[in-house]
Design a protein around this motif. Structure first.
Motif, PDB file in Angstrom:
ATOM      1  N   VAL A 304       0.798  -1.071   0.090  1.00  0.00           N
ATOM      2  CA  VAL A 304       0.003  -0.064  -0.004  1.00  0.00           C
ATOM      3  C   VAL A 304       0.723   1.242   0.071  1.00  0.00           C
ATOM      4  CG1 VAL A 304      -1.638   1.398   1.292  1.00  0.00           C
ATOM      5  CG2 VAL A 304      -2.156  -1.165   1.029  1.00  0.00           C
ATOM      6  N   VAL A 305       1.870   1.207   0.915  1.00  0.00           N
ATOM      7  CA  VAL A 305       2.741   2.348   1.137  1.00  0.00           C
ATOM      8  C   VAL A 305       3.484   2.462  -0.191  1.00  0.00           C
ATOM      9  CG1 VAL A 305       4.518   3.555   2.362  1.00  0.00           C
ATOM     10  CG2 VAL A 305       2.618   2.441   3.473  1.00  0.00           C
ATOM     11  N   GLY A 306       4.105   1.494  -0.544  1.00  0.00           N
ATOM     12  CA  GLY A 306       4.974   1.651  -1.696  1.00  0.00           C
ATOM     13  C   GLY A 306       4.256   2.075  -3.193  1.00  0.00           C
ATOM     14  N   HIS A 307       3.268   1.467  -3.319  1.00  0.00           N
ATOM     15  CA  HIS A 307       2.432   1.834  -4.310  1.00  0.00           C
ATOM     16  C   HIS A 307       1.856   3.550  -4.480  1.00  0.00           C
ATOM     17  CE1 HIS A 307       1.201  -2.587  -5.306  1.00  0.00           C
ATOM     18  NE2 HIS A 307       2.420  -2.275  -5.805  1.00  0.00           N
ATOM     19  N   ALA A 308       1.717   3.760  -3.347  1.00  0.00           N
ATOM     20  CA  ALA A 308       1.184   5.252  -2.946  1.00  0.00           C
ATOM     21  C   ALA A 308       2.384   6.195  -3.346  1.00  0.00           C
ATOM     22  CB  ALA A 308       0.628   5.478  -1.832  1.00  0.00           C
ATOM     23  N   LEU A 309       3.572   5.690  -2.993  1.00  0.00           N
ATOM     24  CA  LEU A 309       4.670   6.438  -3.084  1.00  0.00           C
ATOM     25  C   LEU A 309       4.932   6.632  -4.514  1.00  0.00           C
ATOM     26  CD1 LEU A 309       7.178   5.569  -0.277  1.00  0.00           C
ATOM     27  CD2 LEU A 309       5.878   7.941  -0.647  1.00  0.00           C
ATOM     28  N   GLN A 310       4.897   5.731  -5.201  1.00  0.00           N
ATOM     29  CA  GLN A 310       5.348   5.466  -6.443  1.00  0.00           C
ATOM     30  C   GLN A 310       4.237   6.247  -7.592  1.00  0.00           C
ATOM     31  OE1 GLN A 310       5.053   1.483  -8.469  1.00  0.00           O
ATOM     32  NE2 GLN A 310       6.317   0.526  -6.997  1.00  0.00           N
ATOM     33  N   ALA A 311       2.927   6.355  -7.027  1.00  0.00           N
ATOM     34  CA  ALA A 311       1.891   7.425  -7.487  1.00  0.00           C
ATOM     35  C   ALA A 311       2.369   8.774  -7.427  1.00  0.00           C
ATOM     36  CB  ALA A 311       0.409   6.877  -7.136  1.00  0.00           C
ATOM     37  N   LEU A 312       2.634   8.971  -5.924  1.00  0.00           N
ATOM     38  CA  LEU A 312       3.496  10.390  -5.754  1.00  0.00           C
ATOM     39  C   LEU A 312       4.535  10.924  -6.386  1.00  0.00           C
ATOM     40  CD1 LEU A 312       3.507  12.961  -3.911  1.00  0.00           C
ATOM     41  CD2 LEU A 312       4.652  11.583  -2.122  1.00  0.00           C
ATOM     42  N   ASP A 313       5.399   9.973  -6.855  1.00  0.00           N
ATOM     43  CA  ASP A 313       6.526  10.055  -7.668  1.00  0.00           C
ATOM     44  C   ASP A 313       6.129  10.655  -9.129  1.00  0.00           C
ATOM     45  OD1 ASP A 313       8.504   9.644  -5.591  1.00  0.00           O
ATOM     46  OD2 ASP A 313       8.846   7.903  -6.451  1.00  0.00           O
ATOM     47  N   LYS A 314       5.169  10.113  -9.368  1.00  0.00           N
ATOM     48  CA  LYS A 314       4.680  10.278 -10.685  1.00  0.00           C
ATOM     49  C   LYS A 314       3.894  11.704 -10.598  1.00  0.00           C
ATOM     50  CE  LYS A 314       2.482   7.463 -13.499  1.00  0.00           C
ATOM     51  NZ  LYS A 314       1.586   6.399 -14.007  1.00  0.00           N
ATOM     52  N   LEU A 331       5.857  -4.011 -16.666  1.00  0.00           N
ATOM     53  CA  LEU A 331       7.153  -3.611 -16.727  1.00  0.00           C
ATOM     54  C   LEU A 331       7.703  -3.279 -15.466  1.00  0.00           C
ATOM     55  CD1 LEU A 331       7.118  -2.002 -20.194  1.00  0.00           C
ATOM     56  CD2 LEU A 331       7.959  -4.124 -19.758  1.00  0.00           C
ATOM     57  N   ARG A 332       7.141  -2.438 -14.863  1.00  0.00           N
ATOM     58  CA  ARG A 332       7.809  -1.785 -13.532  1.00  0.00           C
ATOM     59  C   ARG A 332       8.061  -3.015 -12.803  1.00  0.00           C
ATOM     60  NH1 ARG A 332       4.692   2.862 -12.223  1.00  0.00           N
ATOM     61  NH2 ARG A 332       3.147   1.199 -11.515  1.00  0.00           N
ATOM     62  N   GLU A 333       7.050  -3.838 -12.550  1.00  0.00           N
ATOM     63  CA  GLU A 333       7.131  -4.924 -11.531  1.00  0.00           C
ATOM     64  C   GLU A 333       8.169  -5.936 -12.022  1.00  0.00           C
ATOM     65  OE1 GLU A 333       6.304  -7.182  -8.095  1.00  0.00           O
ATOM     66  OE2 GLU A 333       5.603  -5.383  -8.763  1.00  0.00           O
ATOM     67  N   THR A 334       8.398  -6.328 -13.326  1.00  0.00           N
ATOM     68  CA  THR A 334       9.317  -7.035 -13.696  1.00  0.00           C
ATOM     69  C   THR A 334      10.666  -6.563 -13.510  1.00  0.00           C
ATOM     70  OG1 THR A 334       8.001  -7.910 -15.496  1.00  0.00           O
ATOM     71  CG2 THR A 334      10.488  -8.199 -15.860  1.00  0.00           C
ATOM     72  N   ALA A 335      10.857  -4.968 -13.690  1.00  0.00           N
ATOM     73  CA  ALA A 335      12.209  -4.625 -13.001  1.00  0.00           C
ATOM     74  C   ALA A 335      12.453  -4.525 -11.661  1.00  0.00           C
ATOM     75  CB  ALA A 335      12.098  -3.058 -13.622  1.00  0.00           C
ATOM     76  N   ARG A 336      11.316  -4.463 -10.858  1.00  0.00           N
ATOM     77  CA  ARG A 336      11.471  -4.412  -9.470  1.00  0.00           C
ATOM     78  C   ARG A 336      11.954  -6.012  -9.185  1.00  0.00           C
ATOM     79  NH1 ARG A 336       8.810  -5.735  -4.877  1.00  0.00           N
ATOM     80  NH2 ARG A 336       7.184  -6.702  -5.776  1.00  0.00           N
TER      81      ARG A 336
END
Length: 586
Positions: A304-314, A331-336
């Motif tokens: 939850v926190v990680g996805h919210a921070l990803q959205a915040l970065d965008k 693609l992002r999940e594969t890279a992660r």
């Protein structure tokens, strides 16, 4: 008090002999009139297996719930407990297990916030819940009996002393620990009820400018004022807490994607339209917000926190005062997942001593004999295959592993110098290591202060790392030279270092970026650049190295231009250390 609703629950605890039951805490009559206040206290028996709760008849009045049906089941009662206190109640009741006095019942006592009209309401009371629970034959909670009382004013004095444990001192909102607990409770409830909720992370955009212009005390005033604005725009039952210095976490109950966007825009508009009166002057702030819907888009607190921070970065990348909802990206999940795998491989290789060095010669331009060997890192896989540093070093640097890698590379290089007294080596280090005092300590320890070793070692620092903090780089270079090492600037020309800075750095060698070398036979501008670089370097007493030399024509042109050393596949591919004894690399 009129007895209990659903008196059929008044049976002894399962598997507990009646002779061992405490007559004060467990009796057939269930008459607690002598110990309960008809106004402020009530009692219950909870059949945990069926989740049914049987209450004293005054429970609706004491707890101020609309109907006894609202609290007739454990799940329903839990929905009326403040989200941030759910885990507190569970741990207090069942956290100690069934080992302590299981026959008489395991005692518990806990205080928490109760919201009789639901979490969307602003009405709440503090209650104290104490009693005992009994386990079944497997040791799992089966039945509980307790007393609930509305906490009187004396409790608030105690609560004020504990306030700082739950709340951020600056903003008065939940601190990060309690915010995370509340988020966990909401996530569990959303998964159970299949009703979506949302989590936002809102960042104050211009805080760094305010701190720099007016001071950190004014920045704190802006943070505090922003928290109040967000708090005022919450719906009943929603929660805000301070996640980090300039970030707030906002929990939105029963909220889907559309409502999440509306709420985010409401917060952004409220902050944008508010004039903040600070001790310095009138200021304004803006928010960038990232949001995620739970449990649809995240199943754990970390996600939850990680996805919210990803959205915040965008959102911050788009523009100030922007909201972005989390969007899954294969693609992002594969890279992660790849980054996680690389990090695991690197740490395993370091732990198991599977980092290896290969060498590539820098030859003298006038006779093409090897003068220096550059140490290039390879990671040996468990099956014996070698992985080039280019496949893992970028990820390692992002994850902060480059210091560990550089220390291991240093150990290998010093060992190689000891074993081969006639060779000279060069060694690349990362930007993090150029500010790592412990690496310098390791260099002195490994070399034992023996200048016969250090004088045969050249340390390469990239141009971008050197100019990032020029004063720090100057001090680092000076220390290296005091120990006897030579210093080279790698990839020169890729950044913006002037020759004046090179003089300040007091380096010995400049390695010209290969991008200016590979097409020099066809590109006259590269030829002019190389010629100018060589002339300037010579005026400062610096040696030069041309990288990426791929053919004889390029080598001849560079030699005529006055380059000191040549390096590239034309003069040899990277080779194993064991080949040092061969005729070519003697």
């Amino acid at each position: 008090m009129g007895g209990f609703y659903a008196a059929s629950a008044a049976q002894p605890a399962p598997d507990v002999p009646r002779s061992t039951i405490d007559p004060l805490t467990e009796s057939d009559s269930l008459d607690l009139i002598g110990i309960l206040s008809a106004i402020e206290e009530t009692a219950y028996i909870w059949d945990i297996v069926s989740d049914r709760i049987d209450w004293e008849s005054n429970a609706p009045q004491v707890l101020a719930v609309p109907s006894i049906d609202e609290i007739s089941m454990g799940a329903g009662f839990q929905l009326l407990i403040a989200a941030e206190h759910l885990s507190r109640r569970t741990v207090a009741m069942f956290g100690q297990g069934a080992a302590s006095d299981a026959q008489r019942g395991i005692p518990y006592r806990v205080q928490y916030q109760f919201m009789p009209l639901g979490r969307r309401s602003n009405k709440s009371v503090w209650i104290e819940d104490h009693g005992r629970w009994w386990p079944d034959q497997q040791g799992q909670p089966a039945r509980a009996r307790g007393v609930i009382r509305i906490i009187n004013d004396r409790y608030w004095e105690e609560q004020r002393l504990l306030y700082r444990n739950d709340h951020d001192e600056l903003t008065g909102q939940l601190n990060r620990i309690r915010l995370t607990e509340a988020l966990g409770a909401v996530l569990v409830r959303a998964e159970r009820t299949q009703q979506p909720s949302a989590f936002l992370i809102a960042a104050v955009n211009n805080l760094a400018v305010i701190n720099e212009s007016f001071g950190y005390d004014v920045g704190d005033e802006v943070i505090s004022a922003t928290a109040r604005v967000i708090k005022a725009k919450l719906r009943g039952g929603d929660t805000v807490g301070r996640y980090s210095s300039n970030k707030f976490g906002i929990i939105l109950n029963e909220c889907g994607p559309g409502a999440m966007r509306i709420a985010a825009e409401r917060f952004m508009k409220a902050v944008r339209d508010t004039s903040i009166r600070s001790s310095a002057c009138q200021l304004s702030a803006t928010l960038s917000i990232g949001g995620v819907v739970i449990p649809d888009q995240a199943g754990t607190i970390h996600q939850v926190v990680g996805h919210a921070l990803q959205a915040l970065d965008k959102a911050k990348y788009k523009r100030f005062d922007c909201f972005m909802a989390y969007e899954p990206s294969p693609l992002r999940e594969t890279a992660r997942q790849r980054n996680i795998s690389i990090a695991d491989d690197v740490i395993s290789a370091l732990d198991e001593n599977r980092m290896r060095l290969v060498l590539q010669p820098m030859v003298r331009a006038h006779d093409h004999t090897p003068a220096i060997f550059e140490c290039l890192l390879r990671m040996e896989q468990p099956d014996g295959t070698l992985v080039s540093a280019g496949d893992f070093i970028a990820v390692a640097e992002q994850l902060g592993l480059s210091r560990l890698i550089d220390r291991r590379t240093l150990e290998l290089a010093i060992g190689l110098l000891r074993a081969n007294p006639s060779i000279n080596l060069s060694l690349n280090i990362s930007s993090l290591t150029s500010s790592d005092h412990q690496w310098m300590v390791a260099l002195h320890r490994l070399s034992g202060g023996d200048r016969r070793l250090t004088e045969r070692l050249t340390i390469e620092i990239t141009e971008t790392a050197a100019i990032h903090d020029l004063d720090q780089s100057i001090a680092f270079v000076d220390l290296l030279k005091e120990l006897g090492c030579r210093v080279a600037i790698d990839d020169f020309g890729a950044g913006y270092t002037s020759f004046r800075n090179l003089k300040l750095l007091n380096v010995d060698m400049v390695k010209i970026d290969g991008a200016f070398v590979k097409d020099i036979c066809r590109d006259t501008s590269d030829q002019v650049f190389i010629k100018t670089m060589v002339e300037l370097a010579a005026s400062f007493g610096l040696e030069t190295v041309a990288e990426w030399v791929g053919d004889a024509e390029t080598a001849d042109l560079l030699t005529k231009a006055g380059i000191t050393y040549l390096q590239g596949f034309h003069f040899g591919m990277p080779f194993e250390v064991s080949a040092l004894g061969s005729t070519r690399y003697g």
